[in-house]
Design a protein around this motif. Structure first.
Motif, PDB file in Angstrom:
ATOM      1  N   HIS A   1      10.937  -1.268 -10.673  1.00 20.65           N
ATOM      2  CA  HIS A   1      10.331  -1.061 -11.980  1.00 20.65           C
ATOM      3  C   HIS A   1       9.945  -2.381 -12.631  1.00 20.65           C
ATOM      4  CE1 HIS A   1      11.344   3.170 -11.911  1.00 20.65           C
ATOM      5  NE2 HIS A   1      12.548   2.835 -11.501  1.00 20.65           N
ATOM      6  N   SER A   2      10.352  -3.486 -12.052  1.00 20.93           N
ATOM      7  CA  SER A   2      10.146  -4.796 -12.661  1.00 20.93           C
ATOM      8  C   SER A   2       9.162  -5.631 -11.844  1.00 20.93           C
ATOM      9  CB  SER A   2      11.491  -5.532 -12.740  1.00 20.93           C
ATOM     10  OG  SER A   2      11.308  -6.899 -12.962  1.00 20.93           O
ATOM     11  N   ARG A   3       8.169  -6.169 -12.543  1.00 20.24           N
ATOM     12  CA  ARG A   3       7.222  -7.072 -11.883  1.00 20.24           C
ATOM     13  C   ARG A   3       7.931  -8.316 -11.355  1.00 20.24           C
ATOM     14  NH1 ARG A   3       1.617  -6.487 -13.562  1.00 20.24           N
ATOM     15  NH2 ARG A   3       1.366  -8.670 -13.042  1.00 20.24           N
TER      16      ARG A   3
ATOM     17  N   VAL B   1       5.892   1.140  -7.133  1.00 21.91           N
ATOM     18  CA  VAL B   1       6.443   2.408  -6.652  1.00 21.91           C
ATOM     19  C   VAL B   1       6.793   2.296  -5.176  1.00 21.91           C
ATOM     20  CG1 VAL B   1       5.847   4.815  -6.119  1.00 21.91           C
ATOM     21  CG2 VAL B   1       5.358   3.882  -8.387  1.00 21.91           C
ATOM     22  N   LYS B   2       5.903   1.723  -4.387  1.00 22.70           N
ATOM     23  CA  LYS B   2       6.156   1.606  -2.948  1.00 22.70           C
ATOM     24  C   LYS B   2       7.312   0.660  -2.643  1.00 22.70           C
ATOM     25  CE  LYS B   2       1.652   3.079  -1.352  1.00 22.70           C
ATOM     26  NZ  LYS B   2       0.475   2.792  -0.517  1.00 22.70           N
ATOM     27  N   LEU B   3       7.546  -0.314  -3.503  1.00 24.19           N
ATOM     28  CA  LEU B   3       8.687  -1.214  -3.336  1.00 24.19           C
ATOM     29  C   LEU B   3       9.964  -0.597  -3.907  1.00 24.19           C
ATOM     30  CD1 LEU B   3       7.082  -4.642  -4.291  1.00 24.19           C
ATOM     31  CD2 LEU B   3       7.723  -3.863  -2.015  1.00 24.19           C
TER      32      LEU B   3
ATOM     33  N   HIS C   1      -3.194  -0.519  -9.363  1.00 17.55           N
ATOM     34  CA  HIS C   1      -2.704  -1.008  -8.068  1.00 17.55           C
ATOM     35  C   HIS C   1      -1.298  -1.596  -8.206  1.00 17.55           C
ATOM     36  CE1 HIS C   1      -6.302  -0.206  -5.840  1.00 17.55           C
ATOM     37  NE2 HIS C   1      -7.047  -1.085  -6.504  1.00 17.55           N
ATOM     38  N   THR C   2      -1.050  -2.307  -9.299  1.00 23.44           N
ATOM     39  CA  THR C   2       0.267  -2.899  -9.519  1.00 23.44           C
ATOM     40  C   THR C   2       1.330  -1.808  -9.594  1.00 23.44           C
ATOM     41  OG1 THR C   2      -0.685  -4.789 -10.678  1.00 23.44           O
ATOM     42  CG2 THR C   2       1.642  -4.342 -11.080  1.00 23.44           C
TER      43      THR C   2
END
Length: 138
Positions: free
Chosen positions: A117-119, A112-114, A106-107
């Motif tokens: 590549h960085s949390r 991807v939707k945002l 899910h993360t």
């Protein structure tokens, strides 16, 4: 000499028992803190997913607006909200009663939707969108 050995053993046993007691107190405190954190997560999730009522009108929630803006599923929205607080996948999995693998899945979808590549960047953007303060997880 045998009395000295017995005395040393008693001292070592007393030290071990004291350490065990301290560990038990630390464990109890940690469990209390974990329960409190999970309660806060549940309250935040409920607040973000519950519509705001204005008399007869129902305004969309901040979470609903975030979901529409980034095309997030309800589960991805929950994950995004936890990401906004800096929660690692293990904490996300525990909070949502899912496996760590599923939380990681899910993360990735949220990132991807945002378009990120960085949390950390995702957490900052989601927190800004939700109007949430500083991160709560290390």
């Amino acid at each position: 000499m045998p009395h000295k050995v017995a005395g040393d053993l008693r001292e070592r046993l007393a030290a071990v028992m004291e350490t065990a007691g301290e560990l038990q107190q630390n464990q109890s405190e940690l469990m209390r803190m974990m329960r409190q954190t999970l309660a806060e997560i549940r309250a935040l999730r409920q607040r973000m997913l519950s519509p705001v009522h204005d008399g007869a009108n129902t305004a969309p929630t901040v979470g609903t607006r975030l979901a529409k803006k980034f095309h997030l599923t309800p589960r991805e929205l929950e994950v995004a909200m936890l990401l906004s607080s800096g929660a690692p996948n293990t904490a996300i999995a525990r909070a949502l009663n899912i496996s760590e693998h599923t939380a990681r899945h899910h993360t990735r979808h949220v990132l991807v939707k945002l378009g990120l590549h960085s949390r950390a960047k995702a957490a900052a953007i989601i927190a800004r969108e939700l109007g949430v303060g500083a991160a709560r997880f290390p």
